[in-house]
Motif scaffolding. Sequence first.
Motif, PDB file in Angstrom:
ATOM      1  N   ASP A  94      30.332   2.320  24.478  1.00  0.00           N
ATOM      2  CA  ASP A  94      30.252   3.657  24.121  1.00  0.00           C
ATOM      3  C   ASP A  94      29.399   4.523  24.417  1.00  0.00           C
ATOM      4  OD1 ASP A  94      32.975   3.722  23.590  1.00  0.00           O
ATOM      5  OD2 ASP A  94      32.837   2.935  21.236  1.00  0.00           O
ATOM      6  N   VAL A  95      29.195   6.267  24.252  1.00  0.00           N
ATOM      7  CA  VAL A  95      28.089   6.978  24.441  1.00  0.00           C
ATOM      8  C   VAL A  95      27.997   7.548  22.833  1.00  0.00           C
ATOM      9  CG1 VAL A  95      27.649   8.840  25.472  1.00  0.00           C
ATOM     10  CG2 VAL A  95      28.900   7.406  26.701  1.00  0.00           C
ATOM     11  N   LEU A  96      26.305   7.152  23.080  1.00  0.00           N
ATOM     12  CA  LEU A  96      25.799   7.319  21.820  1.00  0.00           C
ATOM     13  C   LEU A  96      25.093   8.577  22.469  1.00  0.00           C
ATOM     14  CD1 LEU A  96      23.640   4.386  20.676  1.00  0.00           C
ATOM     15  CD2 LEU A  96      26.225   4.891  20.134  1.00  0.00           C
ATOM     16  N   ILE A  97      25.154   9.735  20.869  1.00  0.00           N
ATOM     17  CA  ILE A  97      24.546  11.089  21.386  1.00  0.00           C
ATOM     18  C   ILE A  97      23.677  11.884  19.756  1.00  0.00           C
ATOM     19  CG2 ILE A  97      24.829  13.473  21.202  1.00  0.00           C
ATOM     20  CD1 ILE A  97      26.507  12.626  23.680  1.00  0.00           C
ATOM     21  N   LEU A  98      22.482  11.531  20.397  1.00  0.00           N
ATOM     22  CA  LEU A  98      21.282  11.008  19.006  1.00  0.00           C
ATOM     23  C   LEU A  98      20.626  13.060  19.015  1.00  0.00           C
ATOM     24  CD1 LEU A  98      21.519   8.783  21.026  1.00  0.00           C
ATOM     25  CD2 LEU A  98      20.242   7.985  18.734  1.00  0.00           C
ATOM     26  N   ARG A  99      20.686  13.368  17.656  1.00  0.00           N
ATOM     27  CA  ARG A  99      19.811  14.118  17.819  1.00  0.00           C
ATOM     28  C   ARG A  99      18.170  13.063  17.681  1.00  0.00           C
ATOM     29  NH1 ARG A  99      22.357  18.006  16.104  1.00  0.00           N
ATOM     30  NH2 ARG A  99      24.406  17.613  15.012  1.00  0.00           N
ATOM     31  N   MET A 100      17.143  14.195  18.111  1.00  0.00           N
ATOM     32  CA  MET A 100      15.485  13.383  18.234  1.00  0.00           C
ATOM     33  C   MET A 100      14.866  14.052  16.757  1.00  0.00           C
ATOM     34  SD  MET A 100      15.797  11.535  20.561  1.00  0.00           S
ATOM     35  CE  MET A 100      13.537  10.779  20.867  1.00  0.00           C
ATOM     36  N   LYS A 101      15.250  14.739  16.358  1.00  0.00           N
ATOM     37  CA  LYS A 101      14.060  15.765  15.285  1.00  0.00           C
ATOM     38  C   LYS A 101      15.669  15.487  13.924  1.00  0.00           C
ATOM     39  CE  LYS A 101      10.944  18.162  17.832  1.00  0.00           C
ATOM     40  NZ  LYS A 101      10.026  19.398  18.216  1.00  0.00           N
ATOM     41  N   ASP A 102      14.980  16.129  12.676  1.00  0.00           N
ATOM     42  CA  ASP A 102      16.549  16.203  12.022  1.00  0.00           C
ATOM     43  C   ASP A 102      17.006  17.101  11.905  1.00  0.00           C
ATOM     44  OD1 ASP A 102      15.848  13.192  11.277  1.00  0.00           O
ATOM     45  OD2 ASP A 102      14.346  13.832   9.517  1.00  0.00           O
ATOM     46  N   GLU A 103      16.110  17.875  12.037  1.00  0.00           N
ATOM     47  CA  GLU A 103      16.648  19.207  11.753  1.00  0.00           C
ATOM     48  C   GLU A 103      16.975  20.137  13.333  1.00  0.00           C
ATOM     49  OE1 GLU A 103      17.834  21.016   9.410  1.00  0.00           O
ATOM     50  OE2 GLU A 103      16.843  18.997   8.054  1.00  0.00           O
ATOM     51  N   GLY A 104      17.265  19.659  14.607  1.00  0.00           N
ATOM     52  CA  GLY A 104      17.337  19.809  15.634  1.00  0.00           C
ATOM     53  C   GLY A 104      18.355  19.550  16.256  1.00  0.00           C
ATOM     54  N   VAL A 105      18.971  20.140  17.690  1.00  0.00           N
ATOM     55  CA  VAL A 105      20.484  19.705  17.933  1.00  0.00           C
ATOM     56  C   VAL A 105      20.029  18.593  18.440  1.00  0.00           C
ATOM     57  CG1 VAL A 105      19.610  22.606  18.601  1.00  0.00           C
ATOM     58  CG2 VAL A 105      19.813  20.400  20.199  1.00  0.00           C
ATOM     59  N   ALA A 106      21.632  17.975  18.976  1.00  0.00           N
ATOM     60  CA  ALA A 106      21.970  16.294  19.573  1.00  0.00           C
ATOM     61  C   ALA A 106      21.246  17.130  21.215  1.00  0.00           C
ATOM     62  CB  ALA A 106      23.145  16.850  19.917  1.00  0.00           C
ATOM     63  N   HIS A 132      19.895  13.775  23.293  1.00  0.00           N
ATOM     64  CA  HIS A 132      19.598  12.415  23.184  1.00  0.00           C
ATOM     65  C   HIS A 132      20.879  11.613  23.494  1.00  0.00           C
ATOM     66  CE1 HIS A 132      16.769   9.747  25.014  1.00  0.00           C
ATOM     67  NE2 HIS A 132      17.245   8.382  23.969  1.00  0.00           N
ATOM     68  N   VAL A 133      20.548  11.208  24.638  1.00  0.00           N
ATOM     69  CA  VAL A 133      22.347  10.351  25.385  1.00  0.00           C
ATOM     70  C   VAL A 133      21.675   8.918  25.675  1.00  0.00           C
ATOM     71  CG1 VAL A 133      23.946  10.339  27.044  1.00  0.00           C
ATOM     72  CG2 VAL A 133      22.949  11.521  26.295  1.00  0.00           C
ATOM     73  N   GLY A 134      22.554   8.198  24.696  1.00  0.00           N
ATOM     74  CA  GLY A 134      22.119   6.540  25.233  1.00  0.00           C
ATOM     75  C   GLY A 134      24.028   5.833  25.379  1.00  0.00           C
ATOM     76  N   ILE A 135      23.728   4.410  25.529  1.00  0.00           N
ATOM     77  CA  ILE A 135      25.253   3.375  25.949  1.00  0.00           C
ATOM     78  C   ILE A 135      24.515   2.889  24.767  1.00  0.00           C
ATOM     79  CG2 ILE A 135      26.291   1.930  27.177  1.00  0.00           C
ATOM     80  CD1 ILE A 135      26.539   5.000  27.970  1.00  0.00           C
ATOM     81  N   LEU A 136      25.861   2.689  23.994  1.00  0.00           N
ATOM     82  CA  LEU A 136      26.320   1.203  22.756  1.00  0.00           C
ATOM     83  C   LEU A 136      26.189  -0.370  23.633  1.00  0.00           C
ATOM     84  CD1 LEU A 136      25.686  -0.012  19.923  1.00  0.00           C
ATOM     85  CD2 LEU A 136      28.456   0.495  19.733  1.00  0.00           C
ATOM     86  N   ALA A 137      25.132  -0.952  23.447  1.00  0.00           N
ATOM     87  CA  ALA A 137      25.363  -2.317  23.796  1.00  0.00           C
ATOM     88  C   ALA A 137      25.352  -3.349  22.960  1.00  0.00           C
ATOM     89  CB  ALA A 137      24.169  -3.138  25.075  1.00  0.00           C
ATOM     90  N   TYR A 138      25.430  -4.622  23.478  1.00  0.00           N
ATOM     91  CA  TYR A 138      24.370  -5.694  21.978  1.00  0.00           C
ATOM     92  C   TYR A 138      23.623  -7.328  23.403  1.00  0.00           C
ATOM     93  CZ  TYR A 138      27.858  -3.643  19.003  1.00  0.00           C
ATOM     94  OH  TYR A 138      28.968  -2.497  18.076  1.00  0.00           O
ATOM     95  N   SER A 139      22.698  -7.399  22.672  1.00  0.00           N
ATOM     96  CA  SER A 139      22.538  -8.465  23.613  1.00  0.00           C
ATOM     97  C   SER A 139      23.172  -9.538  22.671  1.00  0.00           C
ATOM     98  CB  SER A 139      21.265  -8.637  21.559  1.00  0.00           C
ATOM     99  OG  SER A 139      21.342  -8.892  20.449  1.00  0.00           O
ATOM    100  N   GLU A 140      22.106 -10.326  23.494  1.00  0.00           N
ATOM    101  CA  GLU A 140      23.481 -12.554  23.014  1.00  0.00           C
ATOM    102  C   GLU A 140      24.019 -12.738  21.727  1.00  0.00           C
ATOM    103  OE1 GLU A 140      21.943 -15.301  26.112  1.00  0.00           O
ATOM    104  OE2 GLU A 140      21.474 -13.671  27.952  1.00  0.00           O
ATOM    105  N   ALA A 141      22.692 -12.005  20.391  1.00  0.00           N
ATOM    106  CA  ALA A 141      22.869 -12.534  19.580  1.00  0.00           C
ATOM    107  C   ALA A 141      23.589 -11.444  18.713  1.00  0.00           C
ATOM    108  CB  ALA A 141      21.159 -12.457  18.733  1.00  0.00           C
ATOM    109  N   GLY A 142      24.270 -10.787  19.668  1.00  0.00           N
ATOM    110  CA  GLY A 142      25.059  -9.571  19.032  1.00  0.00           C
ATOM    111  C   GLY A 142      24.497  -8.240  18.186  1.00  0.00           C
TER     112      GLY A 142
END
Length: 155
Positions: free
Chosen positions: A94-106, A108-118
């Motif tokens: 899944d695609v994660l959309i993030l704010r880099m500052k608390d009051e800033g606009v969204a 940053h983008v990342g892709i959710l993944a999981y390590s081998e340990a979960g």
Amino acid sequence: MAEASNRTEAGEAIVVRARQWIGTPYRHQSSCRGAGADCLGLLRGLWREALGEEPQEIPPYTADWAEFGGGEDLLAAARRHLLMVARPNAQGGDVLILRMKDEGVAKHVGILAYSEAGHATMIHAYSGYGVVESPLTPAWARRIVEVFRFPEERS
């Protein structure tokens, strides 16, 4: 975030693709695996690999594009082209959309993944580092604004 066992085949395919981008240098406005990408470029490259042609042309943007206009352009585009997912239902790929500052606009983008340990991780292009897989620490997780899923792959 959802448990590692709550991953779908399509989501896993996105994670596999995203991990192939790890080590790509950070290059503003670029979206070429191995040559350069910023966070949006990673998302655009994954879209092309999974779905083909990008759904819209991206106009040139500066590194501080979101700092002055205050518009939620990234969220608006995600809402147009991706499928919104309730945060508790987030899965690998899944695609994660993030704010880099608390009051800033969204912005940053990342892709959710999981390590081998979960453990939850995020694959993203980060200035100064390139495309990396980082632990999805509480500091990162609290910045997530919305979660999206790629539409189904075209055959």
